[in-house]
Design a protein around this motif. Structure first.
Motif, PDB file in Angstrom:
ATOM      1  N   ARG A  29       1.023  -0.973  -0.102  1.00 47.23           N
ATOM      2  CA  ARG A  29      -0.057   0.022  -0.336  1.00 47.23           C
ATOM      3  C   ARG A  29       1.264   1.314   0.076  1.00 47.23           C
ATOM      4  O   ARG A  29       2.116   0.877   0.454  1.00 47.23           O
ATOM      5  N   ARG A  31       0.529   5.314   1.314  1.00 45.94           N
ATOM      6  CA  ARG A  31      -0.141   6.136   1.778  1.00 45.94           C
ATOM      7  C   ARG A  31      -0.185   7.566   1.354  1.00 45.94           C
ATOM      8  O   ARG A  31       0.980   7.962   0.920  1.00 45.94           O
ATOM      9  N   LEU A  32      -1.138   8.598   1.329  1.00 48.08           N
ATOM     10  CA  LEU A  32      -1.358   9.514   0.667  1.00 48.08           C
ATOM     11  C   LEU A  32      -1.829  10.580   1.981  1.00 48.08           C
ATOM     12  O   LEU A  32      -2.678  10.973   2.224  1.00 48.08           O
ATOM     13  N   PRO A  33      -0.182  11.499   2.197  1.00 45.56           N
ATOM     14  CA  PRO A  33      -0.045  11.928   3.204  1.00 45.56           C
ATOM     15  C   PRO A  33      -1.070  13.919   2.828  1.00 45.56           C
ATOM     16  O   PRO A  33      -1.451  14.452   1.530  1.00 45.56           O
ATOM     17  N   ARG A  71      -7.729  10.398   6.288  1.00 50.59           N
ATOM     18  CA  ARG A  71      -7.447   9.889   7.335  1.00 50.59           C
ATOM     19  C   ARG A  71      -7.056   8.146   7.470  1.00 50.59           C
ATOM     20  O   ARG A  71      -5.979   7.901   7.784  1.00 50.59           O
ATOM     21  N   VAL A  72      -8.010   6.801   6.595  1.00 52.15           N
ATOM     22  CA  VAL A  72      -7.664   6.169   6.246  1.00 52.15           C
ATOM     23  C   VAL A  72      -7.096   6.727   5.096  1.00 52.15           C
ATOM     24  O   VAL A  72      -5.128   6.064   4.901  1.00 52.15           O
ATOM     25  N   LEU A  73      -6.721   7.182   4.105  1.00 48.54           N
ATOM     26  CA  LEU A  73      -6.074   7.514   3.346  1.00 48.54           C
ATOM     27  C   LEU A  73      -4.146   7.977   3.829  1.00 48.54           C
ATOM     28  O   LEU A  73      -3.187   7.154   2.698  1.00 48.54           O
ATOM     29  N   GLY A  74      -4.398   8.222   4.478  1.00 46.20           N
ATOM     30  CA  GLY A  74      -3.458   8.555   5.225  1.00 46.20           C
ATOM     31  C   GLY A  74      -2.438   8.060   6.234  1.00 46.20           C
ATOM     32  O   GLY A  74      -1.020   7.778   6.509  1.00 46.20           O
ATOM     33  N   THR A  75      -3.093   6.943   6.656  1.00 45.77           N
ATOM     34  CA  THR A  75      -2.426   5.732   7.567  1.00 45.77           C
ATOM     35  C   THR A  75      -2.663   4.489   6.703  1.00 45.77           C
ATOM     36  O   THR A  75      -1.451   3.913   6.730  1.00 45.77           O
ATOM     37  N   ALA A  76      -4.071   4.292   6.196  1.00 40.06           N
ATOM     38  CA  ALA A  76      -3.810   2.945   5.929  1.00 40.06           C
ATOM     39  C   ALA A  76      -3.062   2.251   3.886  1.00 40.06           C
ATOM     40  O   ALA A  76      -2.807   1.960   3.662  1.00 40.06           O
ATOM     41  N   GLY A  77      -3.618   3.594   3.617  1.00 37.65           N
ATOM     42  CA  GLY A  77      -3.137   4.173   1.964  1.00 37.65           C
ATOM     43  C   GLY A  77      -4.007   3.239   1.709  1.00 37.65           C
ATOM     44  O   GLY A  77      -5.125   2.876   1.497  1.00 37.65           O
TER      45      GLY A  77
END
Length: 97
Positions: A29, A31-33, A71-77
């Protein structure tokens, strides 16, 4: 991977690139920060009309479309598409406020 997020967090573009054959398949995966953790984002290709025959396998989340929180995109990606060497995929994220 690199990307840019609009100052208000309402839109973003991330470039996923493949320079060589990956050591593992499927790739992990990414992550998108920098996204608003409380906003929900629709994730898709930047120019889906420009891709007549993708040279890579499209993951189900991208083919069917997905809406996830920042939040999901930044942590789990998200799962990286299986790309060939020297290819790039542009992800476009938008949110409704």
């Amino acid at each position: 991977m690199h990307g840019v997020v609009a100052p208000d967090g309402a839109e973003a573009v991330f470039a996923l690139t493949s320079l060589a054959k990956p050591a593992t398949s499927p790739r992990g995966r990414v992550r998108l920060p920098g996204l608003d953790p409380t906003a929900s984002y629709d994730v898709g290709l930047l120019r889906p009309d420009a891709v007549s025959e993708p040279p890579w396998t499209v993951p189900s989340w991208l083919a069917e479309g997905v809406r996830l929180t920042g939040r999901v995109l930044g942590t789990a990606g998200v799962q990286v598409p299986a790309m060939k060497p020297q290819q790039c995929t542009l992800l476009h994220l938008t949110t409704r406020r």
